[in-house]
Design a protein around this motif. Structure first.
Motif, PDB file in Angstrom:
ATOM      1  N   ASN A 690      68.204  71.368  70.644  1.00 21.25           N
ATOM      2  CA  ASN A 690      69.043  71.643  69.477  1.00 21.25           C
ATOM      3  C   ASN A 690      68.686  70.663  68.370  1.00 21.25           C
ATOM      4  OD1 ASN A 690      70.525  73.566  70.953  1.00 21.25           O
ATOM      5  ND2 ASN A 690      71.854  71.974  71.788  1.00 21.25           N
ATOM      6  N   VAL A 691      68.582  71.153  67.138  1.00 25.81           N
ATOM      7  CA  VAL A 691      68.135  70.277  66.050  1.00 25.81           C
ATOM      8  C   VAL A 691      69.076  70.358  64.856  1.00 25.81           C
ATOM      9  CG1 VAL A 691      65.700  70.489  66.710  1.00 25.81           C
ATOM     10  CG2 VAL A 691      66.640  72.040  64.981  1.00 25.81           C
ATOM     11  N   ASP A 692      69.010  69.328  64.023  1.00 25.02           N
ATOM     12  CA  ASP A 692      69.705  69.353  62.736  1.00 25.02           C
ATOM     13  C   ASP A 692      69.066  70.439  61.876  1.00 25.02           C
ATOM     14  OD1 ASP A 692      71.376  67.289  60.721  1.00 25.02           O
ATOM     15  OD2 ASP A 692      69.822  68.490  59.740  1.00 25.02           O
ATOM     16  N   PRO A 693      69.886  71.289  61.224  1.00 23.98           N
ATOM     17  CA  PRO A 693      69.285  72.402  60.474  1.00 23.98           C
ATOM     18  C   PRO A 693      68.464  71.968  59.271  1.00 23.98           C
ATOM     19  CG  PRO A 693      71.671  72.286  60.130  1.00 23.98           C
ATOM     20  CD  PRO A 693      71.348  71.306  61.204  1.00 23.98           C
ATOM     21  N   ILE A 694      68.706  70.772  58.749  1.00 26.47           N
ATOM     22  CA  ILE A 694      67.937  70.311  57.578  1.00 26.47           C
ATOM     23  C   ILE A 694      66.742  69.467  58.024  1.00 26.47           C
ATOM     24  CG2 ILE A 694      68.014  68.926  55.465  1.00 26.47           C
ATOM     25  CD1 ILE A 694      71.050  69.587  55.368  1.00 26.47           C
ATOM     26  N   SER A 695      66.992  68.489  58.861  1.00 26.44           N
ATOM     27  CA  SER A 695      65.917  67.544  59.199  1.00 26.44           C
ATOM     28  C   SER A 695      65.053  68.016  60.365  1.00 26.44           C
ATOM     29  CB  SER A 695      66.512  66.180  59.563  1.00 26.44           C
ATOM     30  OG  SER A 695      67.217  66.261  60.798  1.00 26.44           O
ATOM     31  N   GLY A 696      65.584  68.916  61.193  1.00 26.40           N
ATOM     32  CA  GLY A 696      64.843  69.306  62.396  1.00 26.40           C
ATOM     33  C   GLY A 696      64.866  68.238  63.478  1.00 26.40           C
ATOM     34  N   GLN A 697      65.680  67.195  63.302  1.00 19.82           N
ATOM     35  CA  GLN A 697      65.728  66.137  64.319  1.00 19.82           C
ATOM     36  C   GLN A 697      66.578  66.592  65.499  1.00 19.82           C
ATOM     37  OE1 GLN A 697      66.225  62.205  62.902  1.00 19.82           O
ATOM     38  NE2 GLN A 697      66.356  61.328  64.937  1.00 19.82           N
ATOM     39  N   PRO A 698      66.091  66.398  66.715  1.00 21.98           N
ATOM     40  CA  PRO A 698      66.843  66.859  67.888  1.00 21.98           C
ATOM     41  C   PRO A 698      68.045  65.968  68.214  1.00 21.98           C
ATOM     42  CG  PRO A 698      64.505  66.497  68.408  1.00 21.98           C
ATOM     43  CD  PRO A 698      64.760  65.891  67.073  1.00 21.98           C
ATOM     44  N   GLU A 699      69.003  66.587  68.879  1.00 15.95           N
ATOM     45  CA  GLU A 699      70.215  65.875  69.311  1.00 15.95           C
ATOM     46  C   GLU A 699      69.938  65.203  70.660  1.00 15.95           C
ATOM     47  OE1 GLU A 699      74.463  66.614  68.056  1.00 15.95           O
ATOM     48  OE2 GLU A 699      73.996  68.192  69.463  1.00 15.95           O
ATOM     49  N   LEU A 700      69.278  64.055  70.606  1.00 13.93           N
ATOM     50  CA  LEU A 700      68.813  63.410  71.834  1.00 13.93           C
ATOM     51  C   LEU A 700      69.896  62.582  72.526  1.00 13.93           C
ATOM     52  CD1 LEU A 700      65.305  62.289  70.535  1.00 13.93           C
ATOM     53  CD2 LEU A 700      65.762  64.086  72.180  1.00 13.93           C
ATOM     54  N   LYS A 701      71.058  62.476  71.894  1.00  9.40           N
ATOM     55  CA  LYS A 701      72.100  61.625  72.470  1.00  9.40           C
ATOM     56  C   LYS A 701      73.300  62.409  72.967  1.00  9.40           C
ATOM     57  CE  LYS A 701      71.003  57.322  70.170  1.00  9.40           C
ATOM     58  NZ  LYS A 701      70.906  56.544  71.420  1.00  9.40           N
ATOM     59  N   HIS A 702      73.144  63.700  73.136  1.00  5.71           N
ATOM     60  CA  HIS A 702      74.333  64.451  73.517  1.00  5.71           C
ATOM     61  C   HIS A 702      73.955  65.710  74.296  1.00  5.71           C
ATOM     62  CE1 HIS A 702      78.358  66.202  73.194  1.00  5.71           C
ATOM     63  NE2 HIS A 702      78.764  65.001  72.840  1.00  5.71           N
ATOM     64  N   ALA A 703      73.509  65.492  75.541  1.00  4.06           N
ATOM     65  CA  ALA A 703      73.374  66.643  76.449  1.00  4.06           C
ATOM     66  C   ALA A 703      74.638  66.707  77.306  1.00  4.06           C
ATOM     67  CB  ALA A 703      72.141  66.466  77.317  1.00  4.06           C
ATOM     68  N   ARG A 704      74.724  67.750  78.097  1.00  5.08           N
ATOM     69  CA  ARG A 704      75.831  67.873  79.050  1.00  5.08           C
ATOM     70  C   ARG A 704      75.258  67.929  80.453  1.00  5.08           C
ATOM     71  NH1 ARG A 704      81.193  67.028  77.791  1.00  5.08           N
ATOM     72  NH2 ARG A 704      81.427  67.432  75.575  1.00  5.08           N
ATOM     73  N   VAL A 705      75.856  67.185  81.385  1.00  9.88           N
ATOM     74  CA  VAL A 705      75.334  67.160  82.757  1.00  9.88           C
ATOM     75  C   VAL A 705      76.482  67.173  83.759  1.00  9.88           C
ATOM     76  CG1 VAL A 705      73.256  65.861  82.132  1.00  9.88           C
ATOM     77  CG2 VAL A 705      75.304  64.623  82.843  1.00  9.88           C
ATOM     78  N   SER A 706      76.142  67.542  84.981  1.00  5.95           N
ATOM     79  CA  SER A 706      77.023  67.277  86.118  1.00  5.95           C
ATOM     80  C   SER A 706      76.484  66.047  86.841  1.00  5.95           C
ATOM     81  CB  SER A 706      77.043  68.476  87.057  1.00  5.95           C
ATOM     82  OG  SER A 706      75.748  68.659  87.615  1.00  5.95           O
ATOM     83  N   LEU A 707      77.329  65.432  87.652  1.00  2.00           N
ATOM     84  CA  LEU A 707      76.925  64.235  88.394  1.00  2.00           C
ATOM     85  C   LEU A 707      77.291  64.397  89.858  1.00  2.00           C
ATOM     86  CD1 LEU A 707      78.339  61.444  86.016  1.00  2.00           C
ATOM     87  CD2 LEU A 707      75.967  62.225  86.154  1.00  2.00           C
TER      88      LEU A 707
END
Ligand code: SF4
Length: 710
Positions: A690-707
């Motif tokens: 998933n990326v910022d619509p303007i910069s194209g930078q990915p959302e590297l700090k917010h995935a979702r996981v199970s543990l």
């Protein structure tokens, strides 16, 4: 016999964007004749004045040739340079002839020196005829760049490191400077020690090492930075801290930005609930920000690596513009870069949506100006593909040849396994690197061995616009070559030798400086045209200097926008109305935990160099996962046990660290480990693209996981 140490060479640290100066001496020693390297902080360099962090100080211990790529290779066979260069040139030519220039791409790196970046950009944008060149700076700085461009009309960092020492309030947002930018942190710490009234606030979901220095920590809910700064803008207005004169003379868009901020803010209690912080703590920060003209907001990947990273940076900049706290001593919105040359790359147009020398594809006159300067036969005329789109195009088969230089996207791109599959299926993959074994070299057809730090000369630009030189102080393995040389040789074999006839790095630096001043009537006065005739001797003596460096500012420019004039068409800065958006990945029953990622203090990128010394490995020697005590109990793991984080993209196994500085429901994992170090530790395999619509930078700090326990 052991020889004495060589004369000292002044160079620049190869690691983070602080860009510290180093003094290096070498001597031949040991049975294998390897050089012994003595590294100390350069007392002359304005970034660090003699200091180095642990990582920089250990640079000499990480320089051995073990693991290096030693020869050009095709399909695993060692070949000579002529064979490899001709193969790359012929295959790129073939694919361009068959499918057009947009069927090829370069993916480069913030580790590149400015001259390497310049040559790569010139080759692909001016001669091959596509802007399909992007860089791993897309993962690091792109949102800050887009935020500056929206506000100021140009990608221009306003501040100097000195402003951090002069400020009365520093708010660090999404920045663990104590680990990621240690010398900047130490400068702030020394300033606070000398002047204890100076206030430090940290806005970060985690209680990091940076909080040790803080008077106040706001552990916000991940992703609500824009709401918080909208709240600050409204609070500044309600408490008469707005600089009406500055707004009238130097800005546009204030009313709309304030109206949107007030709509979203509600009251203080509501803002505190939205950001999940205590009202009293929030009120304290708002009051300090209201009452403190000398305020710097220092922000980093917690802001940038987000699907709303550009909005977050503009919400920050809005507050500085509304109070006139910019272009003044001790004040400004200060984005700090991750990599040593992320900014130098931007200066020469290192992103798919930039032209060289801060020119842009959305201005036809810029395209024509660069075309004239380069005498370019095949000038690109529109933006190329940004990193995530580029690898998607490789997966789709639209890009059939990709040349990856000095970076490891199979480890570092979001949805990293999809990137790996795309490259495995790609017709022609060239990887140029100093290391033989990485996740990305493993999927290459052609390997080209690059010279690395200490083996070649070139410029870098750090976070406060200081240009300095990384200098050669030792010979690399016999068959390695500087990146600019490899690019120029391929250009020659594609038929453009005259335009790439560079003999040394200074030839390229001089051309870059000339382009920055070419047909420049002063409207683009962030050039470095003072170096348009720089000689080899002057380049070797080059002293660190902050751009712009031109007739107006021959000694460089510590601070931008001191006259209140910006690079927008009206000359006024733009406040942007921000409607905050949360992270794109929503909670689900199957993946209830927020998976945050970031750096470890003593490691760099994928550890190809920093893992070589026990001293740096001693800090954190294996992948880990930080959890809140309640989450550890709920999952059924104890400190020191192994835990598995997973989602539908990938798996990560780490050693449990329990900390009440971690928000409940959020976990944190380091970015550095790859398949070379551990079987399931590539965090980016779990990150959706998933990326910022303007910069194209990915959302590297917010995935979702199970543990679950592993
Ligand atoms: Fe190198 Fe960054 Fe440390 Fe300075 S702070 S010595 S640039 S790693």
């Amino acid at each position: 016999p052991i020889s004495s140490f060589s004369a000292a060479v002044e160079t620049t640290c190869p690691y983070c964007g602080v860009g510290c100066g180093m003094t290096v001496q070498t001597r031949e020693a040991g049975l294998e004749g390897m050089s012994e390297i003595k590294v100390s902080g350069s007392r002359r360099h304005p970034a660090n004045y003699g200091k180095l962090c642990v990582k920089g100080a250990a640079a000499g211990e990480t320089i051995g040739f073990d693991g290096r790529m030693l020869h050009p290779q095709i399909d695993g066979r060692i070949v000579g340079w002529e064979t490899a260069l001709s193969d790359v040139a012929n295959n790129f030519k073939r694919i361009i002839e068959e499918h057009g220039p947009d069927a090829v791409a370069f993916y480069v790196s913030g580790q590149f020196l400015t001259e390497d970046y310049y040559v790569a950009n010139k080759l692909i944008k001016g001669f091959i005829g596509t802007a399909n060149i992007d860089t791993n700076s897309r993962l690091c700085m792109a949102s800050a760049v887009a935020g500056y461009k929206r506000a100021f009309g140009a990608d221009t960092v306003p501040c100097s490191y000195e402003d951090l020492e002069q400020a009365d309030l520093i708010t660090l947002v999404g920045s663990n400077a104590a680990w990621a930018h240690p010398i900047v942190y130490q400068r702030i710490a020394a300033a606070k020690k000398a002047r204890p009234t100076m206030k430090i606030v940290v806005i970060d979901p985690r209680r990091t090492a940076t909080c040790d220095l803080a008077d106040l920590h706001l552990p916000i809910r991940p992703g609500c930075d824009a709401a918080l700064f909208n709240g600050l803008l409204a609070y500044l207005s309600n408490n008469e801290a707005i600089d009406q004169d500055y707004i009238a003379r130097h800005t546009e868009g204030f009313e709309a930005a304030l109206e949107t901020a007030q709509l979203g803010q509600g009251d203080l209690q509501q803002l505190a609930r939205d950001c999940d912080v205590e009202v009293d703590a929030l009120q304290t920060w708002l009051d300090w920000a209201t009452q403190t003209p000398k305020m710097v907001t220092l922000y980093s990947q917690g802001v940038n690596q987000s699907t709303s990273g550009v909005d977050k940076s503009n919400a920050i900049i809005n507050c500085h513009l509304a109070t006139g706290r910019i272009g003044k001593v001790g004040a400004g919105p200060f984005s700090i870069t991750g990599q040593p040359n992320a900014m130098g790359g931007r200066e020469v147009g290192g992103l798919a949506n930039q032209l060289a020398a801060h020119m842009d594809f959305n201005r036809p006159e810029d395209i024509e100006r660069v075309e004239r300067f380069w005498q370019a036969p095949n000038m690109a005329r529109q933006n190329g593909l940004k990193a995530v789109d580029m690898f998607q195009a490789v997966a789709d088969g639209r890009i059939k040849a990709i040349w990856i230089m000095n970076t490891n996207p199979v480890a570092s791109m979001p949805d990293a396994d999809a990137v790996k599959r795309a490259l495995q299926a790609c017709d022609y993959v060239v990887v140029q690197d100093c290391m033989q074994h990485t996740d990305t070299t493993a999927v290459a057809k052609v390997l080209l061995p690059a010279a690395t730090w200490g083996e070649t000369d070139g410029a870098v630009t750090n976070s406060d616009r200081t240009i300095s030189i990384q200098r050669r102080f030792m010979a690399g393995p016999e068959n390695t070559r500087p990146d600019w040389w490899i690019l120029s040789q391929v250009a020659e074999r594609m038929g453009w030798g005259a335009a790439f006839n560079y003999r040394s790095a200074v030839d390229i630096f001089r051309e870059h400086a000339r382009l920055s001043g070419f047909e420049n009537d002063g409207a683009r006065d962030f050039d470095i045209s003072a170096f348009s005739n720089i000689t080899e001797a002057e380049y070797q003596q080059f002293e660190p200097v902050q751009w712009p460096v031109n007739a107006k500012a021959p000694q460089g420019t510590p601070r931008m926008f001191t006259d209140g004039r910006f690079y927008t068409p009206s000359g006024k800065a733009q406040l942007i109305a921000i409607e905050p958006r949360g992270p794109q990945n929503r909670e689900s029953l199957e993946t209830p935990y927020v998976f945050n990622t970031g750096r470890v203090r003593d490691q760099w990128h994928t550890m190809t160099r920093t893992a070589k010394t026990p001293k740096l490995m001693a800090h954190k020697d294996e992948p880990y996962l930080v959890m809140h005590p309640d989450d550890a109990q709920a999952v059924g793991v104890a400190s020191g046990e192994l835990v598995l984080a997973q989602n539908d993209l990938g798996r990560y196994v780490g050693r449990v660290e329990i900390s009440d500085g971690q928000r409940k429901g959020d976990v944190f994992a380091p970015i550095h480990w790859t398949s070379q170090h551990a079987s399931e530790a590539r965090v980016d395999a779990l990150i959706p693209a998933n990326v910022d619509p303007i910069s194209g930078q990915p959302e590297l700090k917010h995935a979702r996981v199970s543990l679950k326990p592993f």
